[in-house]
Design a protein around this motif. Structure first.
Motif, PDB file in Angstrom:
ATOM      1  N   ASP A 121       1.439  -2.881  -8.024  1.00 56.09           N
ATOM      2  CA  ASP A 121       1.946  -2.414  -6.727  1.00 56.09           C
ATOM      3  C   ASP A 121       1.880  -0.891  -6.602  1.00 56.09           C
ATOM      4  N   ASP A 122       1.814  -0.451  -5.369  1.00 54.05           N
ATOM      5  CA  ASP A 122       2.050   0.959  -4.973  1.00 54.05           C
ATOM      6  C   ASP A 122       0.871   1.912  -5.190  1.00 54.05           C
ATOM      7  N   HIS A 169       0.480  -3.853   1.019  1.00 54.29           N
ATOM      8  CA  HIS A 169       1.849  -3.521   0.597  1.00 54.29           C
ATOM      9  C   HIS A 169       2.453  -2.513   1.575  1.00 54.29           C
ATOM     10  N   HIS A 173       4.916   2.330   2.886  1.00 56.32           N
ATOM     11  CA  HIS A 173       5.918   1.925   1.893  1.00 56.32           C
ATOM     12  C   HIS A 173       7.278   2.576   2.192  1.00 56.32           C
ATOM     13  N   PRO A 210       7.391  -4.441   0.419  1.00 60.86           N
ATOM     14  CA  PRO A 210       8.035  -3.438  -0.425  1.00 60.86           C
ATOM     15  C   PRO A 210       9.462  -3.891  -0.763  1.00 60.86           C
TER      16      PRO A 210
HETATM   17 ZN   LIG Z   1       6.212  -1.250  -3.876  1.00 61.85          ZN
END
Ligand SMILES: [Zn+2]
Length: 319
Positions: A121-122, A169, A173, A210
């Motif tokens: 993720d991210d 995602h 965020h 998120p």
């Molecule tokens: Zn995240």
């Protein structure tokens, strides 16, 4: 003397009579022969005519037979074509049957197989290239739930070129923004999908929220029902969303201990058939990169194979 003369005359007369008699007989016989011959000729002529008729009939029968034969030859060719068609249809049916069986087998294999889905993720981040290098070396496919970084276009392309899956995602965020309303969430999510499609040619069909679908941070921005509303609309819009069933705990600290990450993943996956593993691709998460080779090797020993997620994969949902 006179008597002698008479005798000679009588003899001559007698001889001539006999001769004429014999000649007459011959003439009669000839006449008879001639008649017989005429009759024979007539008979032969009649027979000739009959033969001529028969010949004409036979020619006609021959022509009929030739026509019949041509018709049969044509029918034979048509039947052969039909047989060919049927046998190719049969082959096609057999092929379809084979394919169906193979698909069923593949589906059954997928269900019974232990599959680990590594999810990052991210990203992208400074660690993305290292992660991609390890995945390449181990021949493992994974999933990257990314955010929007216009300066990192090459990394998105590299992820796709290496055969991994891109997931949405959200672009920003930013909890206060994406969870303020359903519309704001979709605006942000679509912004990322547009960006990713433009950069890589691929438009993601999978989403990770998120904080996960059950996060409570969102409540302060969009109310307590905001996640239910967003999740419903995401699903209605045809996306699949993924939470996780194994956490690496690499988000609990800025930089988590490498062994905590390894232990958390291996223990979390141990008794699972499908493990959706949460990892992070952020600049400070260097120990996640360090833990990755051991995680892959040990999960392989546990009998896992690795795969990237798609909209049909096993999807853990908190909500
Ligand atoms: Zn995240």
């Amino acid at each position: 003397m006179k008597t002698r003369f008479l005798l000679i005359v009588s003899f001559l007369f007698l001889s001539m009579s006999v001769t004429f008699f014999i000649l007459g007989q011959d003439i009669l016989a000839l006449k008879h022969s001639s008649e017989v011959a005429m009759n024979t000729i007539e008979t032969l002529q009649q027979e000739n005519e009959e033969i001529q008729h028969t010949l004409v009939d036979l020619e006609k029968e021959k022509a009929d037979l030739i026509t019949e034969m041509e018709k049969l030859t044509k029918e034979k060719a048509e039947l052969e074509d039909k047989v060919n068609d049927l046998s190719s249809q049969k082959t096609e049916t057999a092929d379809v049957q084979k394919k169906t069986n193979a698909e069923k087998q593949t589906e059954a294999d997928k269900k019974s197989k232990k599959i680990a889905y590594l999810t990052f993720d991210d990203g992208p981040s400074k660690n993305t290239e290292k992660i991609l290098g390890i995945l390449r070396e181990k021949n493992v496919k994974a999933t990257f739930f990314v955010n929007g970084y216009p300066s990192k276009k090459d990394l998105y392309k590299q992820i796709v070129n290496d055969g991994h899956t891109l997931g949405n995602h959200t672009y920003s965020h930013n909890y206060s923004k994406v969870y303020s309303s359903v519309d704001e969430f979709f605006k942000d999510m679509n912004k990322l999908n547009d960006f990713l499609e433009e950069v890589t040619g691929v438009r993601p069909s999978i989403v990770r929220f998120p904080g996960g679908s059950n996060n409570t941070i969102s409540h302060q921005y969009g109310g307590t029902k905001i996640m239910n509303k967003i999740v419903s609309k995401v699903v209605e819009s045809g996306y699949q969303y993924f939470d996780w069933n194994v956490s690496s705990r690499d988000a609990e600290k800025r930089t988590q201990d490498k062994n905590v990450i390894i232990h958390s993943v291996l223990e979390g996956a141990k008794y699972k058939n499908k493990a959706v593993i949460l990892l992070h691709d952020l600049d400070p998460k260097t120990t996640t990169v360090e833990a990755l080779p051991e995680i892959i090797d040990e999960l392989t020993k546990q009998g896992f194979v690795f795969d990237a997620l798609d909209e049909n994969s096993y999807a853990p949902h908190f909500l």
